[in-house]
Write a protein that holds these residues in place. Sequence first.
Motif, PDB file in Angstrom:
ATOM      1  N   LYS A   1      19.107   2.513 -12.773  1.00 31.91           N
ATOM      2  CA  LYS A   1      18.216   3.324 -13.611  1.00 31.91           C
ATOM      3  C   LYS A   1      17.741   4.581 -12.895  1.00 31.91           C
ATOM      4  CE  LYS A   1      16.803  -0.356 -16.626  1.00 31.91           C
ATOM      5  NZ  LYS A   1      16.059  -1.600 -16.623  1.00 31.91           N
TER       6      LYS A   1
ATOM      7  N   GLU B   1       9.224  -5.270  -2.003  1.00 29.74           N
ATOM      8  CA  GLU B   1       7.822  -4.951  -1.715  1.00 29.74           C
ATOM      9  C   GLU B   1       6.999  -6.217  -1.499  1.00 29.74           C
ATOM     10  OE1 GLU B   1       6.499  -2.284  -4.812  1.00 29.74           O
ATOM     11  OE2 GLU B   1       7.683  -0.621  -3.983  1.00 29.74           O
TER      12      GLU B   1
ATOM     13  N   LYS C   1      13.279  -3.595  -6.006  1.00 28.25           N
ATOM     14  CA  LYS C   1      11.990  -3.022  -5.610  1.00 28.25           C
ATOM     15  C   LYS C   1      10.888  -4.084  -5.517  1.00 28.25           C
ATOM     16  CE  LYS C   1       8.712   0.551  -7.142  1.00 28.25           C
ATOM     17  NZ  LYS C   1       7.488  -0.196  -7.413  1.00 28.25           N
ATOM     18  N   ASN C   2      10.729  -4.885  -6.554  1.00 25.97           N
ATOM     19  CA  ASN C   2       9.593  -5.810  -6.585  1.00 25.97           C
ATOM     20  C   ASN C   2       9.699  -6.939  -5.556  1.00 25.97           C
ATOM     21  OD1 ASN C   2       8.295  -4.218  -8.490  1.00 25.97           O
ATOM     22  ND2 ASN C   2       9.266  -5.267 -10.193  1.00 25.97           N
TER      23      ASN C   2
ATOM     24  N   THR D   1      15.471   4.921 -10.552  1.00 26.26           N
ATOM     25  CA  THR D   1      14.051   5.001 -10.203  1.00 26.26           C
ATOM     26  C   THR D   1      13.800   4.729  -8.722  1.00 26.26           C
ATOM     27  OG1 THR D   1      13.602   2.678 -10.723  1.00 26.26           O
ATOM     28  CG2 THR D   1      13.356   4.269 -12.524  1.00 26.26           C
TER      29      THR D   1
ATOM     30  N   GLU E   1      10.843 -11.821 -12.698  1.00 24.86           N
ATOM     31  CA  GLU E   1      10.590 -11.482 -11.291  1.00 24.86           C
ATOM     32  C   GLU E   1       9.358 -12.156 -10.700  1.00 24.86           C
ATOM     33  OE1 GLU E   1      10.645  -7.212 -11.046  1.00 24.86           O
ATOM     34  OE2 GLU E   1      12.684  -7.162 -11.849  1.00 24.86           O
TER      35      GLU E   1
ATOM     36  N   PRO F   1      14.633  -9.114 -15.245  1.00 24.94           N
ATOM     37  CA  PRO F   1      13.431  -8.525 -14.644  1.00 24.94           C
ATOM     38  C   PRO F   1      12.118  -9.188 -15.087  1.00 24.94           C
ATOM     39  CG  PRO F   1      14.957  -6.779 -15.158  1.00 24.94           C
ATOM     40  CD  PRO F   1      15.545  -8.064 -15.739  1.00 24.94           C
ATOM     41  N   LYS F   2      12.058  -9.676 -16.317  1.00 23.13           N
ATOM     42  CA  LYS F   2      10.799 -10.305 -16.756  1.00 23.13           C
ATOM     43  C   LYS F   2      10.480 -11.583 -15.979  1.00 23.13           C
ATOM     44  CE  LYS F   2      12.230 -12.835 -20.998  1.00 23.13           C
ATOM     45  NZ  LYS F   2      13.207 -13.676 -20.512  1.00 23.13           N
TER      46      LYS F   2
ATOM     47  N   GLU G   1      19.917  -3.538 -10.256  1.00 21.69           N
ATOM     48  CA  GLU G   1      18.798  -3.404 -11.211  1.00 21.69           C
ATOM     49  C   GLU G   1      17.571  -2.983 -10.397  1.00 21.69           C
ATOM     50  OE1 GLU G   1      16.723  -2.977 -14.385  1.00 21.69           O
ATOM     51  OE2 GLU G   1      18.726  -3.807 -14.706  1.00 21.69           O
ATOM     52  N   ASP G   2      17.029  -1.808 -10.674  1.00 18.85           N
ATOM     53  CA  ASP G   2      15.972  -1.203  -9.865  1.00 18.85           C
ATOM     54  C   ASP G   2      14.825  -2.160  -9.532  1.00 18.85           C
ATOM     55  OD1 ASP G   2      17.591   0.785 -11.181  1.00 18.85           O
ATOM     56  OD2 ASP G   2      16.124   2.304 -10.622  1.00 18.85           O
ATOM     57  N   SER G   3      14.217  -2.740 -10.559  1.00 15.55           N
ATOM     58  CA  SER G   3      13.031  -3.577 -10.321  1.00 15.55           C
ATOM     59  C   SER G   3      13.369  -4.875  -9.597  1.00 15.55           C
ATOM     60  CB  SER G   3      12.315  -3.894 -11.634  1.00 15.55           C
ATOM     61  OG  SER G   3      13.107  -4.741 -12.447  1.00 15.55           O
ATOM     62  N   GLU G   4      14.602  -5.363  -9.766  1.00 19.98           N
ATOM     63  CA  GLU G   4      14.998  -6.621  -9.127  1.00 19.98           C
ATOM     64  C   GLU G   4      15.182  -6.456  -7.620  1.00 19.98           C
ATOM     65  OE1 GLU G   4      17.166  -8.476 -13.067  1.00 19.98           O
ATOM     66  OE2 GLU G   4      18.409  -7.896 -11.354  1.00 19.98           O
TER      67      GLU G   4
END
Length: 168
Positions: free
Chosen positions: A46, A22, A18-19, A48, A157, A154-155, A13-16
């Motif tokens: 996704k 970072e 990336k965030n 991204t 995170e 993701p919400k 899962e991209d944001s899981e």
Amino acid sequence: MANVCFLLADGYEDSEMKNPYEAMNEAGHNTVIVGLEKGVELKGKKGTVSYVSDISINEVSVSEYNAVIIPGGSAPEALRVNDEVIDFVKQANEKGKVIAGICHGPQVMISAGILKGKNSTSFIGIRDDVKNAGATFSDEEVVVDGNIITSRTPKDEPAFIREILNKL
């Protein structure tokens, strides 16, 4: 400053990824991407983000890391069937290292047998797997039980990242 490894395979899962990645870097921690092979581009589901694995699972040593983070998506399914990944996670747990999984990330913890007797959460689709692994499931944004941190989606995170940073 801690050494943090991310267990990663294609289809996360991209944001899981990336965030938290970072956030760990911004906090001054050293981050390493551990893949099934070294130097392989790993793409988010996704599309991204993509990352290149820094090291392969068969080259990594638990003693070098303070934390293991497992993003969700379909990547944990590819990771959990790899014996080196399972041994690595078991060893990290035995040494009390922080092990954090979000969404489908706890699938790797299930295969490593480290959720038995723990409180945990996950993506609702693997709730029964978490329970069958001997954990007590809670539908909460983040659950911390000793060295194990779990989140749902993701919400969640921000809470997931906050608790990892608190442990480090």
